[in-house]
Motif scaffolding. Structure first.
Motif, short mmCIF file in Angstrom:
data_model
loop_
_atom_site.label_atom_id
_atom_site.label_comp_id
_atom_site.label_asym_id
_atom_site.label_seq_id
_atom_site.Cartn_x
_atom_site.Cartn_y
_atom_site.Cartn_z
N PHE A 129 56.11 -35.77 -51.35
CA PHE A 129 56.42 -34.42 -50.90
C PHE A 129 55.20 -33.78 -50.23
N SER A 130 54.03 -34.01 -50.85
CA SER A 130 52.83 -33.40 -50.26
C SER A 130 52.51 -34.01 -48.90
N ILE A 131 52.96 -35.23 -48.67
CA ILE A 131 52.78 -35.84 -47.35
C ILE A 131 53.81 -35.27 -46.38
N ILE B 116 55.45 -32.51 -46.47
CA ILE B 116 55.33 -31.09 -46.18
C ILE B 116 54.35 -30.88 -45.03
N VAL B 117 53.26 -31.64 -45.05
CA VAL B 117 52.31 -31.58 -43.94
C VAL B 117 52.99 -32.10 -42.67
N ASN B 118 53.72 -33.18 -42.81
CA ASN B 118 54.42 -33.77 -41.66
C ASN B 118 55.37 -32.76 -41.02
N GLY C 293 53.00 -24.18 -50.43
CA GLY C 293 53.28 -24.88 -49.18
C GLY C 293 54.78 -25.05 -48.96
N GLY C 294 55.47 -25.48 -50.02
CA GLY C 294 56.91 -25.72 -49.92
C GLY C 294 57.66 -24.44 -49.60
N TYR D 249 52.48 -44.62 -46.88
CA TYR D 249 52.56 -44.27 -48.30
C TYR D 249 53.55 -45.15 -49.04
N SER E 71 56.31 -36.11 -55.99
CA SER E 71 55.39 -35.02 -55.67
C SER E 71 54.36 -35.46 -54.63
N GLU E 72 53.91 -36.72 -54.73
CA GLU E 72 52.94 -37.21 -53.74
C GLU E 72 53.57 -37.33 -52.37
N TYR F 72 45.50 -35.84 -46.16
CA TYR F 72 46.61 -35.92 -47.10
C TYR F 72 46.14 -35.88 -48.53
N LEU G 121 57.02 -23.22 -46.09
CA LEU G 121 57.74 -24.08 -45.14
C LEU G 121 59.21 -23.69 -45.11
N LEU H 200 51.29 -27.03 -53.71
CA LEU H 200 52.54 -27.63 -53.23
C LEU H 200 53.66 -26.59 -53.19
N LYS I 34 52.60 -42.06 -41.42
CA LYS I 34 52.07 -41.62 -42.72
C LYS I 34 53.06 -41.93 -43.84
N PHE J 199 45.23 -32.45 -49.44
CA PHE J 199 46.35 -31.57 -49.72
C PHE J 199 46.93 -31.84 -51.09
N GLN J 200 46.94 -33.14 -51.46
CA GLN J 200 47.47 -33.49 -52.77
C GLN J 200 46.66 -32.85 -53.89
N GLU K 277 43.84 -44.77 -48.24
CA GLU K 277 44.58 -43.62 -48.75
C GLU K 277 45.60 -44.06 -49.79
N PHE K 278 46.12 -43.10 -50.48
CA PHE K 278 47.26 -43.30 -51.40
C PHE K 278 46.97 -44.30 -52.52
#
Lengths: 354, 326
Positions: free
Chosen positions: B28-30, B32-34, A107-108, B56, B25-26, A93, A111, A104, B52, A96-97, A50-51
């Protein structure tokens, strides 16, 4: 075939390697000086990847892990095409990215909305539920400790305390807690309730009063706080905010906590307003129960309203006194009973005013 | 006389730099799921979220162009989380019992037990966290490792604590540097070793200078004060490899720190804390992108030396005690 670096997990030296994607495995052919070799990587043994962005890094096997790093841009796509079902490429992940800015943002914001809902309604409701199930005996024990500590820095007026206790004994009071009143010497026109049934009255407020019905109203108000467990609920609320925050942010220091702390203080102010008006009702109820003049509650408010600067502090955390008086007067109109004189209370009141 | 070109090729790697490539941003996308999953699970997802996050951050931290890897998993950390929670529940239970108890003797005993319990947990937490974290960190497949013993950690910790108390805190500066010496001195990166050479008196000087200049300049020097502290912690780290020493070097300036701190503050305020991911990536970038290794450290010559190690109890314990290292 892709070019990359191979690391054997025993040294950090990268060996030039050619990587071939076979249907069921990846072949890594490496060369380091005189030495060379070929590794066969089974797909199931490749660790989740990942990443990555510029470099694609794959790790393989048990400790010490082998790994390859491929700088070529097409490698990731080739992997995804060839092994679309492989476990090592799957990631929630990454998915989602890929939703991009819009995803985002949505989602933000959702949330944030969820967090606000949770903070404004969820936590207070849960905390109140929890506080309501807090055993009475524990609340009494906690209040006892708290009261003891509060009294350490105060001068108790024992004569007035005794008189006030007699007055209270003559009143018909309904409460889950035994009520203990104490009069302390303090110039601030104030009185407050400690959880578990402890009521502290400053002598200044007693001096200001002209009718004993005001005192009954005041006691009713404070006992209302005790009975409705306002302090315990407030404590449960701030504790749950704290716990929620530390869970959510883990090791975030300072700033976030400070912001939210202030937000919850504002919220508490709002909360204390409804608590105050509920306690005002409790005060009226006590007057009614004892067939005392309900005007006592209004007189009490008027004492608090005089424009001495020392009241400012007391009033500022409370709803506006005018609003409270209006509210009380509406309530008085709704309740109809004939006030009767109570000689016992009057006698105790006379002792207090001596 | 003529030079051989092979000798020169042996030392081609100079100043291997550290870099942080993560983006707000990356991250953040992690996160936000968390956060969403933590809310749904009432916080129980925390260890997985943390894993996670760390995975990252490590993956986006590079040395000589290769990323680090964090191998820790949510499951490992969950077990640690539960154990840590258990120990804390017992301690807080003792404290509450003492608080509720009328008898002053019992009260004293409970408070003492709570205090000593917490105090004894800190070295244990640091030790456990270092062992876990380092064993779960690798770079090009080479693992880090921690060789410190719990006994030594307790010795350093309690000596430092005791001396700090009786010197009314002045020894605290030596306490801190000694603790760092113990921790870094036992940290391995394959066959390379770390050392911390900062001295308590130097740290004291940094603080005295920082304090007075900050007061005189009405707070403006505060940013340079922080920069000096970061330099103290980074520039005093040595890496020993095959008998040769290299040193970490930070070129972070006060101006950069000012930009970082003020920017972070504004981000937190105007996003109501949601921009925390950007705060993290900005901070990491400021620290790592200004850091290089001076000397003959050869990142191609590390060899695997560490055994596999699994125990995450103190990872979360350290978290609860709010111990932030490195």
């Amino acid at each position: 075939m892709f070019e990359g670096k191979y690391y054997n997990g025993r040294t950090s030296k990268g060996m030039p390697a050619f990587i071939t994607l076979e249907p069921t495995y990846i072949r890594v052919a490496w060369q380091a000086g005189e030495e060379s070799g070929t590794e066969i990587w089974q797909l199931s043994e490749i660790h989740k990847s990942e990443f990555n962005d510029a470099t694609t890094l794959l790790e393989y096997g048990d400790f010490p892990r082998q790994s390859i790093a491929v700088f070529e841009q097409g490698f990731r796509e080739a992997l995804e095409q060839k092994y679309s079902d492989a476990k090592f490429l799957r990631s929630k992940y990454n998915a989602f990215q890929k939703t991009g800015i819009k995803g985002l943002l949505v989602g933000g914001l959702s949330l944030l909305t969820l967090a606000i809902v949770l903070f404004v309604w969820g936590v207070p409701a849960l905390a109140e539920k929890a506080a309501a199930h807090f055993p009475l005996a524990y609340e009494r024990a906690m209040g006892e400790q708290l009261h003891e500590q509060l009294m350490l820095g105060q001068t108790i007026d024992s004569a007035k305390t005794a008189a006030l206790r007699e007055y209270l004994a003559a009143l018909d009071v309904k409460s889950d807690f035994p009520i203990t009143v104490t009069v302390v010497k303090d110039d601030a026109v104030n009185a407050f309730a400690v959880p578990g049934g402890f009521v502290v009255v400053h002598d200044a407020i007693l001096d200001k009063m002209k009718h004993h019905e005001e005192l009954a109203g005041l006691l009713g108000h404070e006992i209302g706080h005790v009975q409705m467990r306002h302090s315990t609920k407030a404590l449960a609320r701030s504790l749950s905010y704290y716990m929620l925050l530390s869970i959510l942010f883990g090791d975030v220091s300072g700033i976030a906590a400070v912001i939210v702390d202030n937000a919850s203080t504002l919220n508490n102010l709002e909360y204390s307003r409804s608590a105050e008006s509920d306690s005002d009702k409790a005060g009226l109820e006590l007057l009614k129960q004892n067939k005392l003049n309900p005007k006592g509650m209004v007189w009490l408010m008027e004492r608090l309203q005089s424009d001495d600067p020392e009241f400012l502090k007391f009033i500022s955390t409370h709803p506006s006194t005018n609003d409270r008086i209006k509210e009380i007067e509406i309530q008085i109109k709704e309740t109809k009973y004939k006030p009767e004189p109570n000689h016992e209370l009057e006698a105790d009141w006379a002792k207090l005013k001596k | 006389m003529h030079e051989t070109s092979t000798l020169k090729q042996e030392t081609t790697v100079t100043n291997p730099t550290l870099a942080f490539k993560g983006q707000g941003s990356e991250l953040f996308s992690i996160q936000i799921v968390n956060i969403a999953l933590m809310l749904v699970t009432l916080g129980l997802y925390y260890p997985w979220a943390k894993a996670k996050n760390l995975q990252y951050i490590y993956r986006k931290t590079e040395l000589a162009g290769s990323p680090f890897t964090f191998h820790g998993t949510g499951k490992e950390m969950f077990i640690g989380f539960i154990k840590g929670l258990g120990i804390f529940a017992v301690l807080i239970g003792v404290f509450m019992y003492g608080y509720m108890h009328g008898d002053n003797g019992v009260k004293f005993l409970c408070f003492a037990a709570y205090f000593i319990g917490i105090l004894a947990l800190i070295p244990l937490a640091i030790h456990g966290m270092m062992r876990y974290r380092t064993s779960r960190t690798s770079w090009r497949g080479i693992h880090m490792g921690y060789r410190g013993t719990l006994g030594n950690m307790y010795k350093v910790y309690f000596t430092g604590f005791f001396l700090s108390v009786i010197t009314l805190g002045i020894y605290g500066f030596w306490f801190e540097t000694n603790l760092r010496k113990e921790i870094l001195g036992n940290t391995r990166f394959g066959n390379a070793k770390f050392r911390f050479i900062g001295d308590g008196s130097d740290l004291l000087l940094v603080h005295i200078k920082g304090y007075f200049l900050t007061v005189i300049t009405f707070g403006i020097y505060g940013f340079w004060y922080m920069k000096d502290l970061i330099h103290f912690y980074i520039n005093n780290i040595l890496i020993e490899q095959d008998g040769k020493y290299s040193r970490l070097d930070s070129s972070l300036t006060g101006g950069q720190y000012f930009k970082l701190a003020v920017g972070n503050l504004l981000i937190m305020i105007f996003t109501l804390g949601l921009g925390y991911a950007w705060v993290v990536t900005r901070t990491m970038a400021a620290i790592f992108n200004n850091c290089e290794i001076l000397g003959e450290f050869n990142p191609d010559a590390l060899a695997q030396t560490e055994e596999d190690y699994k125990n995450a109890t103190f990872e979360d314990m350290a978290d609860m005690l709010d111990i932030g290292l490195v």
